[in-house]
Write an enzyme that holds these catalytic residues in place. Sequence first.
Site, mmCIF file in Angstrom:
data_model
loop_
_atom_site.group_PDB
_atom_site.id
_atom_site.type_symbol
_atom_site.label_atom_id
_atom_site.label_comp_id
_atom_site.label_asym_id
_atom_site.label_seq_id
_atom_site.Cartn_x
_atom_site.Cartn_y
_atom_site.Cartn_z
ATOM 1 N N TYR A 9 -11.397 21.743 -7.102
ATOM 2 C CA TYR A 9 -10.689 23.312 -7.226
ATOM 3 C C TYR A 9 -9.316 23.002 -6.467
ATOM 4 O O TYR A 9 -9.178 22.965 -5.309
ATOM 5 C CB TYR A 9 -11.719 24.085 -6.288
ATOM 6 C CG TYR A 9 -11.146 25.583 -6.508
ATOM 7 C CD1 TYR A 9 -10.275 26.051 -7.162
ATOM 8 C CD2 TYR A 9 -12.270 26.346 -5.743
ATOM 9 C CE1 TYR A 9 -9.927 27.769 -7.101
ATOM 10 C CE2 TYR A 9 -11.753 27.871 -5.838
ATOM 11 C CZ TYR A 9 -10.807 28.227 -6.576
ATOM 12 O OH TYR A 9 -10.498 29.537 -6.515
ATOM 13 N N LYS B 128 -9.590 22.094 -11.778
ATOM 14 C CA LYS B 128 -9.322 23.473 -11.903
ATOM 15 C C LYS B 128 -7.962 23.571 -11.485
ATOM 16 O O LYS B 128 -7.754 23.250 -10.031
ATOM 17 C CB LYS B 128 -10.223 24.273 -10.851
ATOM 18 C CG LYS B 128 -10.036 25.677 -11.165
ATOM 19 C CD LYS B 128 -10.903 26.519 -10.303
ATOM 20 C CE LYS B 128 -11.081 27.824 -10.204
ATOM 21 N NZ LYS B 128 -9.896 28.529 -9.745
#
Lengths: 297, 297
Positions: free
Chosen positions: B131, B159
């Site tokens: 992330y 991500k």
Amino acid sequence: MFKGLSAFPLTPLNAQGIDEAAFIGLVQCLVAAGVDSIGALGSTGSYPYLDRAERRRAAALAVEHAAGIPVMLGIGALRQRDVLHHAQDAQAAGVSGLLLAPVSYQPLRPDEVYGLFEAVARNASVPICVYDNPRTTHFDFDDDLYAALAALPQIGSIKIPGVPTEPEVARAHVSRLRGLVPARVTIGVSGDAFAATGLNAGCDAWYSVIGGLFPHAALALTRAAQAGDAARAMQLSQALSPFWDAFARNGGGMRVMATAATLMGLTKPDSLPAPLREITGAERERIAQIIAACDPS
Amino acid sequence: MFKGLSAFPLTPLNAQGIDEAAFIGLVQCLVAAGVDSIGALGSTGSYPYLDRAERRRAAALAVEHAAGIPVMLGIGALRQRDVLHHAQDAQAAGVSGLLLAPVSYQPLRPDEVYGLFEAVARNASVPICVYDNPRTTHFDFDDDLYAALAALPQIGSIKIPGVPTEPEVARAHVSRLRGLVPARVTIGVSGDAFAATGLNAGCDAWYSVIGGLFPHAALALTRAAQAGDAARAMQLSQALSPFWDAFARNGGGMRVMATAATLMGLTKPDSLPAPLREITGAERERIAQIIAACDPS
């Protein structure tokens, strides 16, 4: 209590939690040196990484071994609920002051930061130091917020992130800040490289990273500035400048202090909260040389 | 599992902890709409503000009510010890993937971030999504770190925080990233304003804030892009642009979504973790108007 040298010790950790013997040893060094206050669980003391039980234990140990020197305790956390718990625990442990930074994940708005401090102030029986540290909180205080917070009667100090490097500009900066806050609210400088300039410019306190490990060096600088010997304070800061450079090279003072403490045998290796790590390789050698050359203890 | 629309619901809180009825309701909306995966305890889901028990409960509720749709769970925390606990709990709850951001207080070094992911990967039985969210973590990944992390066999997706706005530049950007990582690692776009451009540019997934509350609108955009109708995807994004503007005006999507959820009666007021607050005043009215005008549900 928010005057003079406030020394911020590391909180060495091990697999079980706090390395209590090492932590007590660091506190005892500060007591022996005669610092004006102890800033336990500051940024250097890893406060946001510790759970409630660890913070409670650190508070109890710091107060127990402070020999009457006032202890200020960091209580910051992402969630207001946790901050209030930490404040309650800190007060139960007998601390003399609370240190609160607006720790963020989602960037905070000024009204949210004000609401946080107001909630803590409402429950505080000891004075609070507003901890302005944009490097770690990513929140920027403005004058209006300083003034609004300082109007809360429980606020006792503002810990500012450095001052301008030019002495006259620094003096004007500190005077301007003082004009925003009541007389009971002290202004303390942090960012050790700015300490001499900040104290010379009229800051009441130095919230000191290096003072947590080398209290004699930090006290000499503080006392020179307090005695009005600005030139001597600057000289003493200059002598420590290899540390300030090392702080700048290593993303702040914490890893440098943790590495230095290990090199000096005051803590066991790897006492930082993972994923944070000590400094290794050539830079570690350099820190060993700085300690030897500056002989700041 | 890291493909298509991954919708990130809020985690509404009340004085007792998680507002379970409201959280279940949000998850059920996502199931009814048929999203491809549920990103529980993302940034929009307040993960870093929740304690271990709250996270465990949220994981159990999300899996229980997901009706077989894969659940990815945010496990980030400041301290590696806590991240490992959250990973363990998430897997015990039956999640299909883990979402891990390098949350920081002291700014992190790349070797520390790598060490964190390596430690989690070593203990992971489900794939991990890296992330990358510099707005909240204040950590910037570089290509070397992307490549090193993606080489860990447990990493299933990255991500990314948006893409360049020019379609051709976006395509080149995504292609370049894809060249850094093995074929098993998907690339998902976040920053909802970039979703259409990112999907059109070849991203495999959209990690979506608005999809957590308005899954039909987010699905329509996703399906258009997946079908190769880039123009339609851009049109649908344009129709939602009042939301993207509101996200930009309000420091990200979380407060906007929380305010919208309250306005829509899906959550009770003030369900964000204090000190975070919903949006009030004229801006709240504006959000009500945007919901009415876009009719995105």
